[in-house]
Design a protein around this motif. Structure first.
Motif, short mmCIF file in Angstrom:
data_model
loop_
_atom_site.label_atom_id
_atom_site.label_comp_id
_atom_site.label_asym_id
_atom_site.label_seq_id
_atom_site.Cartn_x
_atom_site.Cartn_y
_atom_site.Cartn_z
N GLY A 151 34.11 29.41 38.33
CA GLY A 151 35.13 29.31 39.38
C GLY A 151 36.52 29.60 38.84
N TRP A 152 36.78 29.16 37.61
CA TRP A 152 38.08 29.46 37.00
C TRP A 152 38.23 30.95 36.71
CZ3 TRP A 152 42.17 26.79 37.48
CH2 TRP A 152 42.12 25.40 37.59
N VAL A 153 37.13 31.60 36.29
CA VAL A 153 37.17 33.06 36.09
C VAL A 153 37.51 33.75 37.41
CG1 VAL A 153 35.77 35.10 35.55
CG2 VAL A 153 35.61 33.05 34.11
N HIS A 154 36.85 33.31 38.48
CA HIS A 154 37.11 33.86 39.81
C HIS A 154 38.57 33.64 40.21
CE1 HIS A 154 36.76 34.53 44.13
NE2 HIS A 154 37.28 33.32 44.32
N THR A 155 39.04 32.41 40.06
CA THR A 155 40.40 32.06 40.48
C THR A 155 41.46 32.77 39.64
OG1 THR A 155 39.64 29.89 41.23
CG2 THR A 155 42.00 30.12 40.76
N LEU A 156 41.35 32.66 38.33
CA LEU A 156 42.36 33.27 37.46
C LEU A 156 42.27 34.79 37.44
CD1 LEU A 156 42.28 30.71 34.50
CD2 LEU A 156 43.94 30.86 36.39
N GLY A 157 41.06 35.32 37.66
CA GLY A 157 40.89 36.77 37.70
C GLY A 157 41.52 37.40 38.93
N SER A 158 41.47 36.69 40.05
CA SER A 158 42.04 37.24 41.29
C SER A 158 43.51 36.87 41.48
CB SER A 158 41.23 36.78 42.50
OG SER A 158 41.19 35.38 42.58
N LEU A 159 43.99 35.89 40.74
CA LEU A 159 45.37 35.43 40.89
C LEU A 159 46.44 36.52 40.73
CD1 LEU A 159 46.92 32.82 41.48
CD2 LEU A 159 47.05 32.44 39.03
N PRO A 160 46.33 37.46 39.79
CA PRO A 160 47.36 38.49 39.66
C PRO A 160 47.54 39.37 40.90
CG PRO A 160 46.00 38.45 37.69
CD PRO A 160 45.34 37.55 38.70
N ALA A 161 46.56 39.37 41.79
CA ALA A 161 46.68 40.17 43.01
C ALA A 161 47.82 39.67 43.89
CB ALA A 161 45.36 40.16 43.78
N ILE A 162 48.09 38.37 43.86
CA ILE A 162 49.12 37.81 44.74
C ILE A 162 50.52 38.32 44.38
CG2 ILE A 162 50.22 35.67 45.55
CD1 ILE A 162 47.42 34.35 45.25
N PRO A 163 50.97 38.17 43.11
CA PRO A 163 52.31 38.72 42.81
C PRO A 163 52.35 40.25 42.89
CG PRO A 163 51.32 37.77 40.84
CD PRO A 163 50.43 37.42 41.99
N ALA A 164 51.25 40.92 42.57
CA ALA A 164 51.23 42.39 42.68
C ALA A 164 51.43 42.81 44.12
CB ALA A 164 49.92 42.94 42.12
N ALA A 165 50.74 42.15 45.05
CA ALA A 165 50.88 42.47 46.47
C ALA A 165 52.29 42.15 46.95
CB ALA A 165 49.86 41.70 47.30
N ALA A 166 52.79 40.99 46.58
CA ALA A 166 54.14 40.60 47.00
C ALA A 166 55.18 41.61 46.50
CB ALA A 166 54.47 39.20 46.50
N TYR A 167 55.05 42.02 45.25
CA TYR A 167 55.98 43.00 44.67
C TYR A 167 55.95 44.31 45.46
CZ TYR A 167 57.63 46.67 41.57
OH TYR A 167 58.27 47.76 41.05
N MET A 168 54.76 44.83 45.71
CA MET A 168 54.66 46.12 46.39
C MET A 168 55.16 46.04 47.83
SD MET A 168 51.18 47.86 44.93
CE MET A 168 50.16 46.39 45.05
#
Length: 164
Positions: A8-25
């Motif tokens: 679950g941590w792999v899932h959570t931490l692996g997908s987490l960078p998508a949030i700031p990347a999306a916000a930035y774009m």
């Protein structure tokens, strides 16, 4: 911690960078730009989250969200290879990838509210007003955001036509 397994941590931490990347774009370009550097970070993080959900999820809706997210990513990142008339490619890209942001944030907000603070979560019931209100707010942001993106793309297209 938070009742999350190592996978679950792999899932959570692996997908987490998508949030700031999306916000930035979205703040910088007004949309997800698929083949930019941030777009590639977004794609990889979303693929990690979208595929690993099948290993960690317990609710059937999670599988549906995972499948739909992966399909929208495939269309959003692949439509550029098609020769579509006018600016249809950009519109399809924008709508599909904006929907993936919504599908990322919906379970993220739900899980945060159901797990934080550790041991005494803010929400214990899926019908709690805070959770339902948060999910409704995300839906409103999706509708407002997509509408704004489409108007912005139309305006941009008109400006390009006038420049010719």
């Amino acid at each position: 911690m938070f009742g999350i397994s190592p996978l679950g941590w792999v899932h959570t931490l692996g997908s987490l960078p998508a949030i700031p990347a999306a916000a930035y774009m979205i703040l910088r370009y007004g949309r997800i730009v698929p083949w930019s550097a941030a777009g590639m970070v977004y794609l990889v993080a979303m693929l990690i989250g979208g595929t690993s959900v099948f290993l960690v999820a317990h609710a059937p809706v999670s599988y549906v969200i995972g499948v739909v997210t992966l399909l929208l990513l495939a269309v959003g990142y692949g439509v550029g290879e098609l020769k579509l008339p006018g600016r249809a490619t950009t519109y399809i890209e924008t709508v599909c990838l904006s929907l993936t942001v919504f599908l990322l944030m919906l379970p993220t907000v739900t899980e945060v509210l159901r797990r934080v603070p550790d041991g005494h979560p803010l929400v214990t019931d899926l019908h709690a007003p805070l959770l339902v209100g948060s999910q409704a707010s995300l839906l409103a942001l999706l509708v407002i955001g997509l509408t704004a993106q489409i108007f912005w793309l139309r305006r941009q297209g008109r400006m390009l036509a006038r420049a010719r």
